[in-house]
Design an enzyme around this catalytic site. Structure first.
Site, short mmCIF file in Angstrom:
data_model
loop_
_atom_site.label_atom_id
_atom_site.label_comp_id
_atom_site.label_asym_id
_atom_site.label_seq_id
_atom_site.Cartn_x
_atom_site.Cartn_y
_atom_site.Cartn_z
N LEU A 8 0.83 -1.21 0.00
CA LEU A 8 0.00 0.00 0.00
C LEU A 8 0.86 1.26 0.00
O LEU A 8 0.61 2.21 0.72
CB LEU A 8 -0.94 -0.01 1.22
CG LEU A 8 -1.89 -1.21 1.28
CD1 LEU A 8 -2.66 -1.21 2.60
CD2 LEU A 8 -2.86 -1.21 0.11
N ASP A 30 -0.19 -4.49 4.26
CA ASP A 30 1.12 -3.86 4.13
C ASP A 30 1.91 -4.16 5.39
O ASP A 30 1.32 -4.36 6.47
CB ASP A 30 0.96 -2.34 3.94
CG ASP A 30 2.25 -1.68 3.47
OD1 ASP A 30 2.42 -1.49 2.26
OD2 ASP A 30 3.09 -1.36 4.33
N LYS A 164 5.13 -3.18 -20.70
CA LYS A 164 5.48 -2.09 -19.77
C LYS A 164 6.98 -1.83 -19.79
O LYS A 164 7.42 -0.68 -19.69
CB LYS A 164 5.02 -2.46 -18.36
CG LYS A 164 5.39 -1.43 -17.27
CD LYS A 164 4.83 -0.05 -17.57
CE LYS A 164 4.82 0.87 -16.36
NZ LYS A 164 5.98 0.86 -15.51
N HIS A 167 7.62 0.20 -22.81
CA HIS A 167 7.09 1.54 -22.51
C HIS A 167 8.11 2.36 -21.73
O HIS A 167 8.38 3.52 -22.04
CB HIS A 167 5.78 1.40 -21.73
CG HIS A 167 5.33 2.66 -21.05
ND1 HIS A 167 5.85 3.08 -19.83
CD2 HIS A 167 4.40 3.59 -21.39
CE1 HIS A 167 5.27 4.21 -19.48
NE2 HIS A 167 4.39 4.54 -20.39
N ASN A 168 8.69 1.75 -20.70
CA ASN A 168 9.64 2.48 -19.87
C ASN A 168 10.94 2.76 -20.61
O ASN A 168 11.59 3.78 -20.39
CB ASN A 168 9.92 1.71 -18.58
CG ASN A 168 8.79 1.84 -17.58
OD1 ASN A 168 7.66 2.15 -17.94
ND2 ASN A 168 9.08 1.59 -16.32
N GLU A 171 10.24 5.73 -22.59
CA GLU A 171 10.25 6.86 -21.64
C GLU A 171 11.67 7.36 -21.39
O GLU A 171 11.91 8.57 -21.34
CB GLU A 171 9.60 6.41 -20.34
CG GLU A 171 9.55 7.44 -19.23
CD GLU A 171 9.00 6.82 -17.96
OE1 GLU A 171 9.74 6.79 -16.95
OE2 GLU A 171 7.85 6.36 -17.97
N TYR A 172 12.63 6.44 -21.25
CA TYR A 172 14.03 6.81 -21.06
C TYR A 172 14.49 7.71 -22.21
O TYR A 172 15.11 8.75 -22.00
CB TYR A 172 14.93 5.56 -21.02
CG TYR A 172 15.09 4.89 -19.68
CD1 TYR A 172 16.36 4.57 -19.20
CD2 TYR A 172 14.00 4.55 -18.91
CE1 TYR A 172 16.53 3.92 -17.99
CE2 TYR A 172 14.15 3.90 -17.70
CZ TYR A 172 15.41 3.59 -17.24
OH TYR A 172 15.57 2.96 -16.04
#
Length: 295
Positions: A8, A30, A164, A167-168, A171-172
Site C-alpha cells: 500500500l 502492508d 510495460k 514503454h519504460n 520513456e528513457y
C-alpha cells in the site's frame, strides 16, 4: 468486486483508493500496520471470499518472489493472483507455473500512471489467459483512464510486463531528448527565456506530451534546476529493454544511449572522461586540470 491489495505504498495505496471510489471492496495488507487492514497474509486471505483475487504491488525481484510463494501456500484452487509491479517478464512465467501447481491463476499487469493515477487513471497492460483477464474486467475498468484506450490484453503470461518494459524504455529516450534540449537552450546566449520556450511547445507542436507538461511544471518550480543534483537512477526496466533488444537482435540506439547517460550521471568525476582528457593532451597538448575537468 472484492479484492485484496498487497503493498500500500505510493502506487498500491492510490490504486486501492481508486478502486474503493469505484465501488469495489478492497482489503489491504502492508508491512506498515498504520496503513494495513489485515494483520498478515493469512488474515488477508481469510477475509476474502472464495474464489479470491489478490493484487500484488510490491517491489520487483525478491519481495515479489517471496510474496507469491507465500500466497501459493495459503490460497486455494480457483483463486487468482495479479502481479502489478515492475517484474521481469521471465519471472512472470516462473510465478505462473509455480501457482498453477496449486490450482491458482496468474495475470501480470504492467501499470503506468505514477502518483497521478489516483485522479487520472492508470494505463494497464495485461498478460495471461483470456478467461482470467476477463474475470478482472471490473477492476481494470475502474483503474484505467476514461476514454477508449488505456487498457490492453497484450498477450500470454509475461506480455503485460514486457509491454510495460518497452514503454519504460521509450520513456528513457524521451526524457533524455528533453533533457538534452534543455541543456542546449541553457547553454545558448540567444534564448533568454528557456522555461517559456518549453511552455510554448505544449500546444500545437509534434512534441507536446504529458512529459513536456511535467517538464514545464518542474521549471516553474525551479527555473534553473539549481535545487537538484544531476543524478538519475534507473529502475531496471531500461536495462531489461536493452537486454531484450540484444536477445532479439533489435537495434535500440536511442534507448541504449539514454540508459548509459543515467550511468554517466552517477560519476562525479568520470574516469573515462579523464582518459579522454589525457589522450587529447598527449596528441594535441590539450591540458585540462582536475579542477577544470570537474567544472
Amino acid at each position: 468486486m472484492q479484492i485484496g491489495m498487497i503493498g500500500l505504498g505510493k502506487m498500491g495505496g492510490n490504486m486501492a483508493e481508486r478502486l474503493r471510489r469505484g465501488g469495489h471492496e478492497v482489503i489491504g495488507y502492508d508491512r506498515d500496520p498504520e496503513v494495513s487492514d489485515a494483520a498478515s497474509l493469512e488474515d488477508l486471505v481469510e477475509r476474502l471470499q472464495a474464489p479470491r483475487v489478490v493484487w500484488v504491488m510490491v517491489p520487483a525481484g525478491e519481495p515479489t518472489r517471496a510474496t507469491i510463494t507465500a500466497l501459493g501456500e495459503v490460497l486455494s484452487p480457483g483463486d487468482l493472483v495479479i502481479d502489478g509491479g515492475n517484474s521481469h517478464y521471465k519471472d512472470d512465467q516462473k510465478h505462473a507455473a509455480e501457482l498453477a501447481e496449486k490450482g491458482v491463476g496468474f495475470v501480470d499487469v504492467g501499470v503506468s500512471g505514477g502518483v497521478w493515477g489516483l485522479e487520472n487513471g492508470y494505463a494497464l497492460m495485461a498478460g495471461g489467459d483470456a478467461e482470467n483477464v476477463q474475470r478482472l474486467t471490473p477492476v481494470f475498468e475502474t483503474l484505467r483512464p476514461q476514454g477508449p484506450d488505456g487498457f490492453v490484453h497484450a498477450g500470454s503470461i509475461g506480455a503485460g510486463h514486457f509491454a510495460k518494459m518497452v514503454h519504460n524504455g521509450i520513456e528513457y529516450g524521451m526524457m533524455q531528448a528533453f533533457a538534452e534540449g534543455w541543456e542546449l537552450l541553457e547553454a545558448s546566449d540567444v534564448v533568454t527565456d528557456v522555461p517559456g520556450a518549453f511552455a510554448s511547445w505544449r500546444h500545437g507542436t509534434v512534441i507536446r506530451s504529458w512529459l513536456l507538461d511535467l517538464l514545464v511544471r518542474a521549471l516553474e518550480q525551479d527555473p534553473d534546476l539549481s535545487e537538484l543534483k544531476g543524478y538519475a537512477e534507473d529502475s531496471g526496466e531500461g536495462r531489461w529493454t536493452v537486454q531484450a533488444a540484444v536477445d532479439h537482435a533489435v537495434p535500440l540506439p536511442a534507448i541504449t544511449a539514454a540508459l548509459y547517460a543515467r550511468f554517466t550521471s552517477r560519476q562525479a568525476d568520470s574516469p573515462s572522461m579523464k582518459m579522454i582528457a589525457a589522450l587529447r593532451n598527449q596528441f594535441g597538448g590539450h591540458a585540462v586540470t582536475s579542477a577544470e575537468g570537474q567544472s
